[in-house]
Design a protein around this motif. Structure first.
Motif, PDB file in Angstrom:
ATOM      1  N   PHE A 279       0.758  -1.313  -0.062  1.00  0.00           N
ATOM      2  CA  PHE A 279       0.002  -0.054  -0.108  1.00  0.00           C
ATOM      3  C   PHE A 279       0.614   1.092  -0.048  1.00  0.00           C
ATOM      4  O   PHE A 279       2.058   1.505   0.424  1.00  0.00           O
ATOM      5  CB  PHE A 279      -0.973  -0.029   1.223  1.00  0.00           C
ATOM      6  N   GLN A 280       0.294   2.254  -0.663  1.00  0.00           N
ATOM      7  CA  GLN A 280       0.916   3.623  -0.567  1.00  0.00           C
ATOM      8  C   GLN A 280       1.492   3.982   1.031  1.00  0.00           C
ATOM      9  O   GLN A 280       2.743   4.473   1.093  1.00  0.00           O
ATOM     10  CB  GLN A 280       0.076   4.804  -1.042  1.00  0.00           C
ATOM     11  N   THR A 281       0.460   3.929   1.836  1.00  0.00           N
ATOM     12  CA  THR A 281       0.734   3.863   3.182  1.00  0.00           C
ATOM     13  C   THR A 281       1.137   2.567   3.944  1.00  0.00           C
ATOM     14  O   THR A 281      -0.034   1.901   3.929  1.00  0.00           O
ATOM     15  CB  THR A 281      -0.126   4.824   4.332  1.00  0.00           C
ATOM     16  N   PRO A 282       2.327   2.142   4.264  1.00  0.00           N
ATOM     17  CA  PRO A 282       2.195   0.619   4.779  1.00  0.00           C
ATOM     18  C   PRO A 282       1.163   0.544   5.615  1.00  0.00           C
ATOM     19  O   PRO A 282       0.929   1.223   6.605  1.00  0.00           O
ATOM     20  CB  PRO A 282       3.742   0.660   5.397  1.00  0.00           C
ATOM     21  N   GLN A 283       0.353  -0.630   5.372  1.00  0.00           N
ATOM     22  CA  GLN A 283      -0.380  -1.453   6.287  1.00  0.00           C
ATOM     23  C   GLN A 283      -0.129  -2.434   7.207  1.00  0.00           C
ATOM     24  O   GLN A 283      -0.246  -3.455   6.688  1.00  0.00           O
ATOM     25  CB  GLN A 283      -1.736  -1.562   5.733  1.00  0.00           C
ATOM     26  N   LEU A 284       0.368  -2.185   8.461  1.00  0.00           N
ATOM     27  CA  LEU A 284       0.804  -3.100   9.300  1.00  0.00           C
ATOM     28  C   LEU A 284       0.264  -3.027  10.610  1.00  0.00           C
ATOM     29  O   LEU A 284       0.185  -2.061  11.177  1.00  0.00           O
ATOM     30  CB  LEU A 284       2.480  -3.286   9.422  1.00  0.00           C
ATOM     31  N   PRO A 285       0.008  -4.396  11.113  1.00  0.00           N
ATOM     32  CA  PRO A 285      -0.725  -4.267  12.542  1.00  0.00           C
ATOM     33  C   PRO A 285       0.305  -3.883  13.687  1.00  0.00           C
ATOM     34  O   PRO A 285       1.228  -4.423  13.710  1.00  0.00           O
ATOM     35  CB  PRO A 285      -1.025  -5.598  12.820  1.00  0.00           C
ATOM     36  N   ASP A 286       0.164  -2.760  14.413  1.00  0.00           N
ATOM     37  CA  ASP A 286       1.174  -2.179  15.310  1.00  0.00           C
ATOM     38  C   ASP A 286       1.437  -3.333  16.319  1.00  0.00           C
ATOM     39  O   ASP A 286       2.521  -3.460  16.914  1.00  0.00           O
ATOM     40  CB  ASP A 286       0.452  -1.094  16.155  1.00  0.00           C
ATOM     41  N   GLY A 287       0.582  -4.031  16.696  1.00  0.00           N
ATOM     42  CA  GLY A 287       0.462  -4.754  17.888  1.00  0.00           C
ATOM     43  C   GLY A 287       1.292  -6.165  17.630  1.00  0.00           C
ATOM     44  O   GLY A 287       1.424  -7.031  18.542  1.00  0.00           O
ATOM     45  N   LEU A 288       1.669  -6.364  16.250  1.00  0.00           N
ATOM     46  CA  LEU A 288       2.357  -7.770  15.968  1.00  0.00           C
ATOM     47  C   LEU A 288       3.775  -7.616  15.732  1.00  0.00           C
ATOM     48  O   LEU A 288       4.091  -6.380  15.219  1.00  0.00           O
ATOM     49  CB  LEU A 288       1.597  -8.309  14.971  1.00  0.00           C
ATOM     50  N   THR A 289       4.448  -8.499  16.209  1.00  0.00           N
ATOM     51  CA  THR A 289       5.989  -8.507  15.696  1.00  0.00           C
ATOM     52  C   THR A 289       6.005  -8.502  14.141  1.00  0.00           C
ATOM     53  O   THR A 289       5.044  -9.134  13.488  1.00  0.00           O
ATOM     54  CB  THR A 289       7.052  -9.577  16.550  1.00  0.00           C
ATOM     55  N   VAL A 290       7.163  -8.170  13.573  1.00  0.00           N
ATOM     56  CA  VAL A 290       7.307  -8.555  11.987  1.00  0.00           C
ATOM     57  C   VAL A 290       7.196 -10.103  11.607  1.00  0.00           C
ATOM     58  O   VAL A 290       6.589 -10.341  10.598  1.00  0.00           O
ATOM     59  CB  VAL A 290       8.931  -8.090  11.664  1.00  0.00           C
ATOM     60  N   ARG A 291       7.707 -10.963  12.484  1.00  0.00           N
ATOM     61  CA  ARG A 291       7.891 -12.265  12.219  1.00  0.00           C
ATOM     62  C   ARG A 291       6.030 -12.740  12.177  1.00  0.00           C
ATOM     63  O   ARG A 291       5.726 -13.468  11.461  1.00  0.00           O
ATOM     64  CB  ARG A 291       8.526 -13.156  13.333  1.00  0.00           C
ATOM     65  N   GLU A 292       5.443 -12.194  13.404  1.00  0.00           N
ATOM     66  CA  GLU A 292       3.907 -12.580  13.451  1.00  0.00           C
ATOM     67  C   GLU A 292       3.255 -11.927  12.369  1.00  0.00           C
ATOM     68  O   GLU A 292       2.314 -13.004  11.912  1.00  0.00           O
ATOM     69  CB  GLU A 292       3.543 -12.188  15.041  1.00  0.00           C
ATOM     70  N   ALA A 293       3.480 -11.000  12.074  1.00  0.00           N
ATOM     71  CA  ALA A 293       2.764 -10.295  10.887  1.00  0.00           C
ATOM     72  C   ALA A 293       3.003 -11.032   9.448  1.00  0.00           C
ATOM     73  O   ALA A 293       1.978 -11.416   8.852  1.00  0.00           O
ATOM     74  CB  ALA A 293       3.178  -8.971  10.550  1.00  0.00           C
ATOM     75  N   VAL A 294       4.329 -11.600   9.294  1.00  0.00           N
ATOM     76  CA  VAL A 294       4.573 -12.198   8.003  1.00  0.00           C
ATOM     77  C   VAL A 294       3.892 -13.523   8.292  1.00  0.00           C
ATOM     78  O   VAL A 294       3.405 -14.208   7.338  1.00  0.00           O
ATOM     79  CB  VAL A 294       6.026 -12.073   7.699  1.00  0.00           C
TER      80      VAL A 294
END
Lengths: 298, 227, 583
Positions: free
Chosen positions: C419-434
């Motif tokens: 996305f133009q503005t990255p959409q990532l869940p603040d509450g998860l770690t990078v690993r958890e998100a991926v």
């Protein structure tokens, strides 16, 4: 003849509902907060009228009936103060949290108001005085109730004044700017907290005025809040989220529906069908009937 | 407005901004002179946005921020704006549901007549907005929204304009228009501080370039920077 | 957290639970036992409410209604027909669940406040029915004479037997909640709350997830209602009243929106408070309102959050991996395009955002999409990924009709986006998100679960920060995490919306390098960007949009030399039209 009278009653009821719905939208537009204590604010307005009547009756010689219209400034003032309290206790401390938090704090505030009134006044229905006396007047061959006409006139004056402020004044633009991007509004020098407080005060005062208007014919009990917030909510959903004009139309539709169904059947059926209608409306149009979420229009 | 002495310079002394435990801006000193465009260049994350947000009051900071002789550092956001600072944020942030006209008017001063005059002035500077004055801001293209955001800042006739990445996401042709309007505002006497990572743009418009790296303002390198 | 602190924090809880059991068994009067029984019932109700209010993040005002339906199903069957618990209890649970399923269609896709309204309307409607349909419900007085719980010859008589039976069921409810809330699903719920826009990009079906939460909350609510009726031996409209809903909401807010401990604390506390504050009389409910208000303002995560371990994160589910071993070849015959789109058009109000655009991409190809602001670039990305619908057009990728499939189905099929503005869940770690993206990717041929996620993290050079929460990452890293998230679904087509915007030159170079590697392993990549310094060395082919029309598409140098492109993009000649929607 009967039809015309029913229609007049429906318009009067719709005018009172419109005040409730508009008060709701005012807070919504200035803060994006959904105020679940709004129904209780209507109830509080009704009881403010009851209490003021009692206080005035002690000052006046016995036997003098107090017209409800005299109470209007006092009711507006008291419920505006209530609105400030809602803003200060249930909104401002958590304005940066997810919206659900504000739902819950305003529900909590509603519980406090309901049960506070219940403890102070009891659970029995109470009535406020008529605005300009009871009885009927003949108008163009139609027998019209004085109360209905007075309700309509009061609502028209209040709504007209508000519409002017919102559409034509800088304050109105500031209201809407704050709703859309509060941080940016501040960065343009708009005093956000002041706008927020004003919105809650005005919105709750409108609810309070509706409480005075409704509490003569329909009485008022402390537990009426849930039904009233639902009607305001329904009016706003039908009319489009954030639209004052839509809220007014929505309120009128609800009133006509209620009066119409109740006249051929019963009040509970009217209410039940209203709730079914809401679910059906949301099924077909999740954004309301006239609603386009982008367009916040006064 | 003619370029005049009564317009104040923005002066920053010992400004530090922290996000959580991280120092975003460290002990920064900076001056934005009236009538000039000062470009604050640096990589992403260097602290440009944090510095601007601290000046407006949107980010908490330590240190001194003054406009002319007036110290703004203890004032809330609204008071800083009223003292003569205008802010054009990254990403434009116009009010999407207000019309173009309302977006401009809402940022204007009290007094309907004065507001109308300022509105005309903003529309003179950005004539593309004039035919769209009744349209809602969300209907504008990105470039038009940028012009609206600058026009909105202009409504307060500030002494100082703070612009955060005004060229981000704009096509080259629109960037030229933005550069032209900034030049005009400077010629009218305002102090303009632009945070920019587009070094080409900075070099083209700036009277003075200040480099910021990992939160620190680099020692003066008068003239041009390397690109 | 090391084991010793864990024990230290758990210690008072174990002691408290022990004391409570001893109190219940040996010291509680029959009245006290009744209150404790009610606590157990409310534990079940609150555990259910946590699914929808906590995990799904939606304020449902129907939990009281589900409770009431459970109560009336049991009440009517038991008092009128003498049906036994073995039948009435499952029917109560089923009845509440059925109601949830029926209203789910209009209600669940609604945004927050609409959802709250709709669920409130449902509750009021049921209350009206209960009061007015006297023949069946007994009207305002309700139906007395509900027998106690009996299973075979055994009877849960009032007092200890009923208390133990109810808490036994509460334990069963806890086990069900545990089983339903496995780490991957908790992460999916977090994505849904933190980044609603990007839910499909994670391969998560938000409708299904919300439906699950709603049905579970209804089932638990119905069970609690049934038990309540057996405890009271009468069913009345009170069970459907707003008071029950308020009680449940208050318990959840006071105890905590997540976790068994929160449910137990909230239920125990709120059932005992009226006993402790009898002196307040009619002002007791005012005090409850004040408590609810104060909790949200001062301790929004509830009392359970004061016991530190209750918020501890789940263990990682991954294995280390090497970058670049995944092949992103599409499941199509070689030589066939990965994306085939023809005649895509889309109007927004009076603006033709896209106008008859054709576009095709082959495996391993990097195509740059350029154009002035408002040319329709983001609209194109939204249409390919199903977030916006084309008015006309035929869009296919590896056998899937993208013009009709849902955004989630498109993502699962292997069309990933950023996305133009990255959409990532603040509450998860990078690993958890991926990993969440990998776990929800469905049966795409390229995904091998957590291994794919680990590879994606390695490919994007994120291993060092894999256990950092997304919310604390700087912008440049967020862009790379978004790409890793996109890769975790094992895509064959990747659509990037301005991946270089706001990045420093070094960071842009890193992204370009990652993209080149990916293209080398067969991924087709569509890059939307303004920045020619970034695109020029990266894309072999460019396409240029202007006012919704594709004005050039071909080898990079040909397109850059094209007069129309020069005019539109570099403003050498005034373009024919400057209208358009915001990019």
């Amino acid at each position: 003849m009967l039809g015309a009278q029913l229609a007049l009653n429906a318009v009067a009821l719709g005018a009172a509902y419109a005040l409730v719905a508009i008060g709701f939208v005012l807070v919504l537009n200035a803060t994006t907060a959904v105020n679940f204590a709004h129904g209780e604010s209507v109830v509080a307005g009704g009881f403010a009228a009851v209490a003021l009547t009692g206080a005035l009756a002690m000052l006046l010689p016995a036997g003098n009936a107090i017209p409800g219209i005299v109470l209007l400034p006092g009711v507006l003032l008291l419920t505006a103060l209530l609105g400030l309290a809602i803003a200060a206790l249930a909104y401002l401390p958590i304005r940066n949290r997810p919206p659900v938090s504000v739902f819950v704090t305003t529900i909590a505030f509603g519980i406090i108001v309901t049960n506070g009134l219940n403890a102070a006044f009891g659970a029995a229905p109470r009535a406020a005085p008529a605005l300009l006396g009871t009885g009927t007047i003949e108008f163009l061959g139609v027998t019209a109730s004085r109360q209905s006409l007075a309700i309509i006139a009061t609502a028209v004056v209040l709504i007209g004044a508000l519409a002017f402020v919102l559409q034509r004044t800088q304050l109105g633009r500031q209201f809407r700017a704050c709703a859309q991007d509060p941080e940016m509004a501040r960065a343009l020098g708009i005093r956000l907290t002041r706008i927020t407080l004003l919105a809650f005060a005005l919105g709750t005062a409108f609810a309070g005025a509706a409480g005075l208007l409704l509490a003569h014919q329909f009485f008022v009990t402390p537990s009426d809040g849930a039904g009233l917030i639902l009607k305001a909510y329904i009016a706003v959903v039908i009319g489009g989220w954030g639209s004052l004009r839509g809220a007014t139309i929505g309120a009128m539709l609800i009133a006509f529906f209620e009066v119409g169904v109740a006249s051929i059947s019963s009040q509970p059926l009217a209410e039940g069908l209203l709730y079914v209608a809401v679910l059906l409306v949301l099924l077909v149009r999740p954004d309301g009937i006239f609603g386009e979420p982008q367009r916040l229009r006064a | 407005m003619s370029p005049s002495q009564h317009i104040n310079a923005l002066q920053i002394e010992g400004l530090t901004v922290r996000h959580g435990g991280v120092v975003a801006v460290a002990d920064a000193a900076l001056r934005a002179a009236p009538g000039a465009i000062t470009c604050l260049v640096g990589m992403n994350g260097a602290g440009k946005s944090s510095l601007l947000r601290a000046i407006v009051g949107l980010a908490a900071s330590e240190g001194d921020i003054s406009l002319g002789t007036r110290n703004l550092s203890r004032l809330p956001i609204e008071a800083r704006i009223h003292a003569g600072i205008a802010y054009v944020p990254e990403g434009r942030r116009v009010f999407p549901g207000l019309t173009v006209g309302e977006n401009l008017l809402v940022a204007g001063p009290s007094g309907a007549r004065l507001r109308r005059q300022r509105l005309d002035r903003a529309l003179d500077l950005f004539p593309q907005l004039r035919p769209r004055i009744q349209d809602r801001a969300w209907q504008l293209s990105g470039g038009q929204q940028q012009m609206l955001a600058i026009g909105r800042a202009l409504m307060a006739e500030p002494d100082v304009y703070l612009l955060d990445e005004p060229t981000l996401g704009l096509a080259p042709q629109i960037i030229d228009d933005v550069a032209g309007s900034l030049r005009q505002l400077a010629e009218e006497g305002a102090a303009i501080l632009v945070a920019e990572q587009n070094a080409g743009f900075a070099e083209r418009v700036a009277d003075e370039i200040v480099t910021i790296q990992t939160g620190r303002i680099m020692p003066d390198r008068p003239g041009r920077i390397d690109t | 957290m090391n084991p010793s602190t864990l024990t230290r924090h758990r210690w008072p809880l174990v002691a408290g639970a022990g004391a409570l059991v001893i109190y219940a068994l040996f010291f509680a009067s029959s009245y006290d036992q009744r209150i404790l029984t009610l606590s157990g019932i409310y534990v079940i109700m609150v555990l259910g409410y946590q699914f929808i209010f906590g995990h799904a993040g939606a304020l449902s005002l129907a939990q009281g209604a589900f409770f009431g339906v459970g109560a009336y199903v049991t009440g009517i069957l038991a008092s009128k027909f003498g049906t036994g618990f073995v039948l009435t209890f499952p029917l109560s649970v089923a009845g509440a669940s059925m109601l949830a399923l029926i209203v789910a269609v209009p209600v669940l896709r609604l945004a927050s406040h609409y959802f709250a309204l709709a669920t409130l309307a449902l509750s009021q409607l049921l209350l009206l029915i209960a009061v007015n349909w006297e023949a069946v419900t007994g009207g305002a007085n309700g139906l007395p004479g509900v027998p106690p719980i009996s299973i075979g010859d055994w009877q849960a008589t009032r007092g200890l037997p009923l208390l133990l039976f109810v808490w036994g069921l509460a334990v069963v409810a806890m086990l069900i909640a545990r089983w339903q809330l496995r780490p991957a699903r908790v992460a999916a719920f977090t994505v849904m709350r933190d980044t609603p826009l990007a839910v499909p990009a994670f391969g998560i079906d938000p409708g299904l997830l919300r439906l699950r939460a709603f049905l579970l909350s209804a089932a638990f609510g119905g069970a609690a209602g049934a038990l309540f009726v057996h405890t009271n031996r009468v069913v009345s409209p009170e069970t459907l009243g707003f008071g029950v809903m308020i009680t449940c909401l208050t318990m959840t807010v006071v105890g905590g929106r997540f976790g068994i401990l929160g449910a137990v604390i909230g239920a125990l506390l709120l059932t005992h408070l009226p006993e402790w504050f009898r002196g307040l009389d009619e002002y007791y409910l005012v005090a409850v309102g004040v408590l609810l208000l104060a909790m949200v303002v001062f301790a929004p995560d509830g009392l359970a959050s004061f016991f530190k371990f209750s918020g501890s994160t789940h263990t990682p589910i991954s294995t280390p991996a090497q970058p670049g071993s995944t092949e992103y070849a599409p499941p199509v015959a070689s030589g066939r395009p990965v994306l085939e789109a023809s005649n895509m058009s889309r109007r927004y109000g009076g603006v033709q955002a896209l106008d008859g655009v054709d576009l095709a991409l082959g495996a391993g190809e990097i195509v740059g999409l350029i154009g002035p602001n408002g040319a329709g670039k983001t609209t194109l990305a939204n249409i390919i990924t199903g977030i916006a619908r084309a008015d006309t057009g035929n869009i296919r990728s590896a056998g899937l009709d993208l013009a009709r499939a849902t955004p989630t189905a498109i993502a699962r099929h292997g069309v990933a986006r950023t996305f133009q503005t990255p959409q990532l869940p603040d509450g998860l770690t990078v690993r958890e998100a991926v990993e969440t993206a990998a776990a929800n990717a469905g049966d795409t041929a390229n995904v091998r679960g957590a291994a794919t996620a680990a590879e994606a993290i390695a490919t994007c050079d994120l291993s060092d920060i894999a256990d950092t929460r997304c919310g604390t990452l700087p912008h440049g890293l967020r862009r790379r995490v978004e790409i890793a998230r996109a890769l975790a679904g094992g895509p064959h087509l990747l659509v990037l919306d301005e991946p270089a915007a706001g990045l420093a030159p070094e960071e842009q170079a890193e992204i370009a390098q990652i993209l080149r590697t990916l293209a080398g392993s067969g991924l087709a990549i569509l890059v939307i960007d303004h920045n020619l310094e970034f695109l020029q060395p990266l894309a072999t082919r460019l396409a240029c949009l202007d006012a919704g029309r594709l004005i050039a598409d071909g080898p990079r140098d040909d397109v850059l030399a094209n007069d129309a492109v020069q005019a539109a993009y570099f403003g050498l000649v005034m373009p024919t039209s400057t209208s358009g929607v915001s990019a």
